[in-house]
Design a protein around this motif. Sequence first.
Motif, PDB file in Angstrom:
ATOM      1  N   THR A  28      14.797 -11.941  75.473  1.00  0.00           N
ATOM      2  CA  THR A  28      14.893 -12.947  74.525  1.00  0.00           C
ATOM      3  C   THR A  28      14.858 -14.311  74.986  1.00  0.00           C
ATOM      4  O   THR A  28      14.417 -15.286  74.491  1.00  0.00           O
ATOM      5  N   LEU A  52      14.682  -7.905  69.420  1.00  0.00           N
ATOM      6  CA  LEU A  52      13.233  -7.959  69.712  1.00  0.00           C
ATOM      7  C   LEU A  52      12.326  -8.105  68.518  1.00  0.00           C
ATOM      8  O   LEU A  52      11.378  -8.846  68.509  1.00  0.00           O
ATOM      9  N   ASP A  90      19.214  -3.619  70.451  1.00  0.00           N
ATOM     10  CA  ASP A  90      17.844  -4.350  71.379  1.00  0.00           C
ATOM     11  C   ASP A  90      16.568  -4.218  70.509  1.00  0.00           C
ATOM     12  O   ASP A  90      16.052  -5.282  70.325  1.00  0.00           O
ATOM     13  N   LYS A 115       9.331  -3.392  71.442  1.00  0.00           N
ATOM     14  CA  LYS A 115      10.645  -3.316  70.725  1.00  0.00           C
ATOM     15  C   LYS A 115      11.049  -1.977  70.329  1.00  0.00           C
ATOM     16  O   LYS A 115      12.182  -1.452  70.206  1.00  0.00           O
ATOM     17  N   PRO A 117      13.636   0.657  73.489  1.00  0.00           N
ATOM     18  CA  PRO A 117      15.111   0.781  73.652  1.00  0.00           C
ATOM     19  C   PRO A 117      15.412   1.806  72.491  1.00  0.00           C
ATOM     20  O   PRO A 117      16.147   2.681  72.883  1.00  0.00           O
ATOM     21  N   CYS A 136      18.105  -7.070  77.032  1.00  0.00           N
ATOM     22  CA  CYS A 136      17.367  -7.734  76.018  1.00  0.00           C
ATOM     23  C   CYS A 136      17.694  -9.154  75.925  1.00  0.00           C
ATOM     24  O   CYS A 136      16.764  -9.929  75.233  1.00  0.00           O
TER      25      CYS A 136
END
Length: 245
Positions: free
Chosen positions: A128, A51, A47, A166, A169, A124
């Motif tokens: 996104t 990101l 993830d 970001k 995760p 995620c």
Amino acid sequence: MTSWNSLPLEITYNVFGWIAFFSWSLSFYPQVILNFRRKCVVGLNFDFLVLNLTKHSSYLIYNASLFFSTVIQRQYHEKYGYGEMIPVAANDVAFSTHAVLLTAITLYQVLIYDCGNQKVSKTCIAITSIVWVSAAVCVFIAWPNNSWLWLISVFNGIQVIMTVLKYIPQALMNFMRKSTEGWSIGNILLDLFGGLMNYAQMAMQSIDQGSWINFYGNIGKTLLSLASNYLAPSIEVEIEYHTIS
């Protein structure tokens, strides 16, 4: 075009900018090298990579557009004043380009190396997807009125949001595993130093011009620099590295 008033400040501006470029750019290599040596990406959160790619792609769109487009530069001057310098430097464009490339290489490593049972989370994927669909909608909104400065500001805002998100995760994954194996702390330390240098670069321009407009004229770079790639999660990951491992 607005020119520099002080040659020493201009030189210092460029020095700080390229130090930030090298620091931020080098921050990608410890993880790439670690993955290569282990032939494994277990411990690196996917993830985080997705990101991060969204973040740097958005930042590249903003930096390249404002740096190269005379149309967008004109719109910037119409909004903030013709006496103001463009708040994007060559090192910003170079960094964004390099960041997209290195993040893509790291994602490629995910495809070719052992990844255990790790995968990109549905959360995620949803985040996104929403981000890029929203960006596409903004393109159609901006097109009729040629609102290009507004459009790239949207992309600048996206990179700020992705910067905030970001590391979360990866930090959660480290905590759940009670381990940082597979995660390189080197990128955190270089991120922090690069952020300080980028902030110093902006300060040189403001001091020379006697104006702080470049700080809110490029609010994304300001937040990125002040937070040093979102300072709180970075510190959290660093603390985990020294306490869990």
